[in-house]
Motif scaffolding. Structure first.
Motif, PDB file in Angstrom:
ATOM      1  N   ARG A 168       0.840  -1.186   0.000  1.00  0.00           N
ATOM      2  CA  ARG A 168       0.000   0.000   0.000  1.00  0.00           C
ATOM      3  C   ARG A 168       0.881   1.243   0.000  1.00  0.00           C
ATOM      4  O   ARG A 168       2.047   1.190   0.402  1.00  0.00           O
ATOM      5  N   THR A 169       0.303   2.353  -0.448  1.00  0.00           N
ATOM      6  CA  THR A 169       1.023   3.615  -0.348  1.00  0.00           C
ATOM      7  C   THR A 169       0.893   4.118   1.084  1.00  0.00           C
ATOM      8  O   THR A 169      -0.207   4.417   1.556  1.00  0.00           O
ATOM      9  N   VAL A 170       2.017   4.184   1.770  1.00  0.00           N
ATOM     10  CA  VAL A 170       2.061   4.567   3.181  1.00  0.00           C
ATOM     11  C   VAL A 170       3.059   5.722   3.316  1.00  0.00           C
ATOM     12  O   VAL A 170       4.214   5.594   2.914  1.00  0.00           O
ATOM     13  N   VAL A 171       2.606   6.839   3.876  1.00  0.00           N
ATOM     14  CA  VAL A 171       3.448   8.032   3.948  1.00  0.00           C
ATOM     15  C   VAL A 171       3.505   8.548   5.382  1.00  0.00           C
ATOM     16  O   VAL A 171       2.463   8.776   6.013  1.00  0.00           O
ATOM     17  N   ALA A 172       4.715   8.755   5.907  1.00  0.00           N
ATOM     18  CA  ALA A 172       4.922   9.388   7.217  1.00  0.00           C
ATOM     19  C   ALA A 172       5.069  10.884   6.966  1.00  0.00           C
ATOM     20  O   ALA A 172       6.141  11.369   6.603  1.00  0.00           O
ATOM     21  N   VAL A 173       3.991  11.634   7.149  1.00  0.00           N
ATOM     22  CA  VAL A 173       3.935  13.007   6.644  1.00  0.00           C
ATOM     23  C   VAL A 173       4.877  13.973   7.355  1.00  0.00           C
ATOM     24  O   VAL A 173       5.374  14.930   6.743  1.00  0.00           O
ATOM     25  N   ALA A 174       5.137  13.771   8.641  1.00  0.00           N
ATOM     26  CA  ALA A 174       6.027  14.699   9.353  1.00  0.00           C
ATOM     27  C   ALA A 174       7.495  14.452   9.032  1.00  0.00           C
ATOM     28  O   ALA A 174       8.344  15.311   9.304  1.00  0.00           O
TER      29      ALA A 174
END
Length: 317
Positions: free
Chosen positions: A100-106
């Motif tokens: 899956r597309t997983v993004v840690a935004v900070a």
């Protein structure tokens, strides 16, 4: 018939990009309420967002539930905060990112803007939402992630992100003006854990937490005694509890100061790692920070608007 519905919908909702009517909403799962709020602000009706951690939930110790796993594996996009905030879920997200597309935004923030982590070498203080202009960088990363997932809505996301960041700049100005009214000798913020380090650096407050940056760190008796000494010596009259952290240690501080003949009161409850109740003003990022600024400034001696920046705080200060 379908064409008629499309024309009516387009006329009534010009704020939406036309592509939104041709596709299902982008399903997004976010870990914290703050990240979920950024998704709502930027994504509008093009997204359908679910937050895993609601009001009063401590993200430092949170572990995914079975229902969380179902939601996460079924989402089009997964956004988590990162910077070791969701420490118990990092391994899970690493595995999920393979499918899956997983993004840690900070994690997109410039590391020169970040504070080091007291408890873990090479990691950073994750509480970047405490300063609106710093949080703007996270909003931009949310915009980037949404745009990559739904590129045809790029202009819509950009317009919404710009509008929200304008609101954050207004909130930043309110914070600077309001907190500057606190007498210099009273600019001491004592809380349950060190979630307000960015706040202190930005607005000129000494911040002292009973626990460290993570609520998983231990609050020992020596730390309690040390803070009692500071309360008494500096004649600090107010300390603050947090909505997502037990107030047990804070009560011990107050009792310790009382035993030394110094009265300390609870200045109010702050939102540290979670926002307010769903459906309330404090249940939005703007409302959460407006509440914190207004409560802190009022308790420490400044004159503040009774219901905050936008006259929307649920209870008068």
């Amino acid at each position: 018939m379908l064409r008629r519905h499309f024309l009516v919908a387009t006329t009534l909702s010009l704020a939406l990009p036309s592509v939104a009517w041709a596709e299902k909403p982008l399903t997004v799962v976010a870990t914290t309420g703050m990240v979920a709020d950024a998704v709502r602000q930027v994504g509008g009706d093009v997204v359908e967002v679910k937050a895993l951690m609601g009001p009063g939930i401590d993200p430092h110790s949170y572990r995914q539930t079975r229902s969380d796993i179902v939601a996460l594996t079924g989402a089009d996009l997964v956004l988590w905060h990162g910077l070791y905030l969701e420490a118990q879920m990092e391994e899970f997200f690493a595995k999920l990112g393979r499918s899956r597309t997983v993004v840690a935004v900070a994690e997109a923030l410039d590391k020169e803007q970040l504070r080091g982590h007291d408890d873990y070498e090479g990691k950073y203080d994750p509480h970047v939402w405490m300063v609106p202009t710093l949080w703007s960088g996270v909003v931009r990363e949310v915009q980037r992630a949404l745009t990559e997932a739904r590129p045809e809505a790029a202009d819509f996301f950009a317009t919404n992100a710009d509008a929200h960041i304008t609101e954050l700049e207004r909130l930043q100005t309110y914070a600077e003006n309001t907190l500057s009214k606190v007498p210099e000798g009273s600019r001491v913020l004592v809380t349950a854990h060190d979630a307000f380090g960015y706040f202190g650096s930005e607005y000129g407050f000494d911040v002292m937490g009973i626990q460290g940056i993570s609520t998983q760190s231990e609050a020992g008796l020596n730390r309690i005694r040390e803070l009692v000494d500071i309360l008494v010596e500096r004649e600090i009259g107010a300390v603050f509890v947090e909505s997502s952290v037990s107030d047990r240690s804070m009560r011990a501080l107050i009792e310790g100061a009382a035993a030394r003949g110094h009265e300390v009161r609870i200045g109010g409850e702050l939102f540290s790692d979670a926002m307010g109740a769903t459906g309330t003003y404090e249940g939005t990022y703007i409302g959460m920070i407006d509440h914190n600024i207004t409560v802190i400034a009022s308790a420490l001696g400044a004159e503040v608007p009774e219901r905050g920046l936008n006259n929307k705080l649920s209870a008068g200060i």
